[in-house]
Design an enzyme around this catalytic site. Structure first.
Site, PDB file in Angstrom:
ATOM      1  N   THR A  25       0.944  -1.324   0.162  1.00 17.62           N
ATOM      2  CA  THR A  25      -0.052  -0.163  -0.056  1.00 17.62           C
ATOM      3  C   THR A  25       0.833   1.214   0.055  1.00 17.62           C
ATOM      4  O   THR A  25       1.695   1.294   0.861  1.00 17.62           O
ATOM      5  CB  THR A  25      -0.882  -0.010   1.443  1.00 17.62           C
ATOM      6  OG1 THR A  25      -1.676  -1.097   1.172  1.00 17.62           O
ATOM      7  CG2 THR A  25      -1.663   1.344   1.207  1.00 17.62           C
ATOM      8  N   HIS A 174      -6.413 -11.343  -2.286  1.00 19.61           N
ATOM      9  CA  HIS A 174      -5.777 -10.957  -1.120  1.00 19.61           C
ATOM     10  C   HIS A 174      -6.488 -11.906   0.078  1.00 19.61           C
ATOM     11  O   HIS A 174      -7.616 -11.139   0.513  1.00 19.61           O
ATOM     12  CB  HIS A 174      -5.832  -9.500  -0.880  1.00 19.61           C
ATOM     13  CG  HIS A 174      -4.665  -9.099   0.173  1.00 19.61           C
ATOM     14  ND1 HIS A 174      -4.088 -10.097   1.071  1.00 19.61           N
ATOM     15  CD2 HIS A 174      -4.115  -7.880   0.526  1.00 19.61           C
ATOM     16  CE1 HIS A 174      -3.183  -9.471   2.022  1.00 19.61           C
ATOM     17  NE2 HIS A 174      -3.294  -8.003   1.436  1.00 19.61           N
ATOM     18  N   ASN A 177      -3.474 -10.806   5.804  1.00 15.25           N
ATOM     19  CA  ASN A 177      -3.093  -9.640   6.475  1.00 15.25           C
ATOM     20  C   ASN A 177      -4.468  -8.861   7.219  1.00 15.25           C
ATOM     21  O   ASN A 177      -4.484  -7.753   7.336  1.00 15.25           O
ATOM     22  CB  ASN A 177      -2.897  -8.477   5.717  1.00 15.25           C
ATOM     23  CG  ASN A 177      -1.318  -9.065   4.913  1.00 15.25           C
ATOM     24  OD1 ASN A 177      -1.020 -10.210   5.053  1.00 15.25           O
ATOM     25  ND2 ASN A 177      -0.436  -7.941   4.350  1.00 15.25           N
ATOM     26  N   TYR A 179      -7.323  -9.031   6.399  1.00 23.16           N
ATOM     27  CA  TYR A 179      -8.580  -8.502   5.500  1.00 23.16           C
ATOM     28  C   TYR A 179      -9.812  -9.369   5.241  1.00 23.16           C
ATOM     29  O   TYR A 179      -9.679 -10.219   6.065  1.00 23.16           O
ATOM     30  CB  TYR A 179      -8.026  -7.796   4.266  1.00 23.16           C
ATOM     31  CG  TYR A 179      -7.037  -6.507   4.490  1.00 23.16           C
ATOM     32  CD1 TYR A 179      -7.361  -5.522   5.116  1.00 23.16           C
ATOM     33  CD2 TYR A 179      -5.852  -6.850   3.943  1.00 23.16           C
ATOM     34  CE1 TYR A 179      -6.368  -4.571   5.340  1.00 23.16           C
ATOM     35  CE2 TYR A 179      -4.796  -5.825   4.233  1.00 23.16           C
ATOM     36  CZ  TYR A 179      -5.189  -4.729   5.077  1.00 23.16           C
ATOM     37  OH  TYR A 179      -4.136  -3.816   5.373  1.00 23.16           O
ATOM     38  N   ASN A 230      -0.745 -17.519  10.541  1.00 25.44           N
ATOM     39  CA  ASN A 230      -0.139 -17.150  11.917  1.00 25.44           C
ATOM     40  C   ASN A 230       0.471 -15.811  11.937  1.00 25.44           C
ATOM     41  O   ASN A 230       1.292 -15.550  12.852  1.00 25.44           O
ATOM     42  CB  ASN A 230       0.940 -18.219  12.105  1.00 25.44           C
ATOM     43  CG  ASN A 230       1.440 -18.280  13.383  1.00 25.44           C
ATOM     44  OD1 ASN A 230       0.673 -18.419  14.525  1.00 25.44           O
ATOM     45  ND2 ASN A 230       2.707 -18.344  13.772  1.00 25.44           N
TER      46      ASN A 230
END
Length: 353
Positions: A25, A174, A177, A179, A230
């Site tokens: 990002t 994606h 992370n 999301y 993890n």
């Protein structure tokens, strides 16, 4: 590092080496979600990375979480991305657009519609997010209905088609992370009692359905998938069954013959080894914080096929040349990672020829 410089075929792509540019990002999109002309130059500068995976790109208005992130769900977005893909292709690179629906990792102040965010369950992540007015606590999201879930899957399908229309070589889903897809995988973020929660298979169901829809739309050779086992970003706790959810998910994704699987490695070496044995196609393994001399270790040990590079490519657009020549790397300015214009984005120096 000799193995880094071996060519590899990934999907329809003939890559010149075993490096790739990881998705990051950068917060430089226009207010409407269209990529800016600065982004055209930014990605063009880094085309020597071979495979470039774009910053997280929302497939819908509800998919946006942060300020000034790009979208891929309307004609203006397609026009903006087309400039980028053409320049990257002109420089000999390949380009995948990462589809990132943030789910609950959003604040109404940062979105075009200012609506409540959506998620598997109405559970806030318990973290703050940057807004134009500073850091704010992320509010409780709205739980998606089963009909809503079908619509979100449709949005991913349409965004993938838009990415190909924009000239991208493919898309990366994606699923990492903290999301939306990761929220379905997480134990503490997904408390559903229907077919999308509870069992190992149900926690993986949304990820699989999104992937099947995209594969049906654009083809498996143009589809990648990212996971982060993890990794507790966004307040995610995967619980005791987390590793088994990933084993099942990877097994099911492997049946679809995707171009690649991309792992942000969270330290579970046994799970990484298991995934390597399950996964039939190209495996990208990203270990954050590894020293430069260890970039090829996973490839050398047959735990990965490609090593994605993140922060180093921000400050070193010619990272490949610097690594090959043993040249000194430029240190990145972390103050400019997520904001600003040219500074810290397209003004980093190249090696002098």
């Amino acid at each position: 590092m000799n193995n880094l410089w071996k060519k590899i075929k990934v999907g329809n792509m003939e890559l010149p080496h075993r490096l790739a540019m990881a998705p990051m990002t950068r917060g430089r999109a226009l207010y409407d979600g269209s990529p800016s002309d600065l982004s055209v130059e930014y990605y063009k500068q880094r085309a020597s990375m071979g495979l470039l995976i774009s910053e997280g790109t929302q497939p819908s208005e509800d998919g946006q979480g942060y300020l000034n992130t790009p979208g891929i769900y309307n004609e203006n977005h397609i026009k903006g991305w087309k400039k980028i893909t053409q320049r990257v292709h002109d420089e000999g690179g390949y380009f995948f657009i990462q589809l990132m629906h943030v789910g609950r990792m959003s604040h109404p102040d940062n979105t075009p519609h200012h609506r409540q965010a959506v998620a598997p369950s109405a559970i806030a992540p318990g973290v703050e997010m940057f807004t134009a007015e500073g850091m704010k606590e992320i509010p409780v999201p709205r739980e998606l209905s089963t009909e809503d879930i079908k619509n979100v899957i449709k949005e991913h399908r349409e965004a993938a088609a838009a990415a190909i229309k924009a000239g991208a070589d493919g898309v990366e889903i994606h699923g990492a992370n903290g999301y939306l897809i990761h929220q379905f995988i997480g134990e503490n973020s997904n408390q559903r009692k229907d077919e999308y929660g509870g069992t190992i298979e149900n926690h993986a169901r949304f990820a699989i359905e999104v992937t099947k829809a995209i594969v049906e739309e654009i083809g498996p050779e143009k589809t990648g998938f990212r996971i982060s086992p993890n990794v507790p970003l966004g307040g995610i706790d995967e619980g005791k069954q987390g590793p088994d959810v990933y084993r099942y998910l990877v097994k099911e994704l492997d049946k679809l013959n995707l171009a690649y699987l991309h792992i942000l490695h969270g330290g579970n070496e046994e799970l990484l080894s298991d995934i390597r044995s399950i996964w039939s196609n190209t495996l990208l393994v990203n270990r954050g914080g590894r020293p430069l001399e260890d970039i090829s270790v996973d490839i050398d040990n047959d735990l990965a096929d490609i090593a994605p590079i993140g922060t180093w490519t921000i400050a070193n657009p010619d990272f490949v040349a610097r690594l090959k020549n043993g040249a000194q790397l430029t240190e990145p300015d972390r103050n400019t990672f997520y904001a600003g214009g040219e500074k810290g984005y397209i003004d980093y120096p190249f090696l002098k020829s």
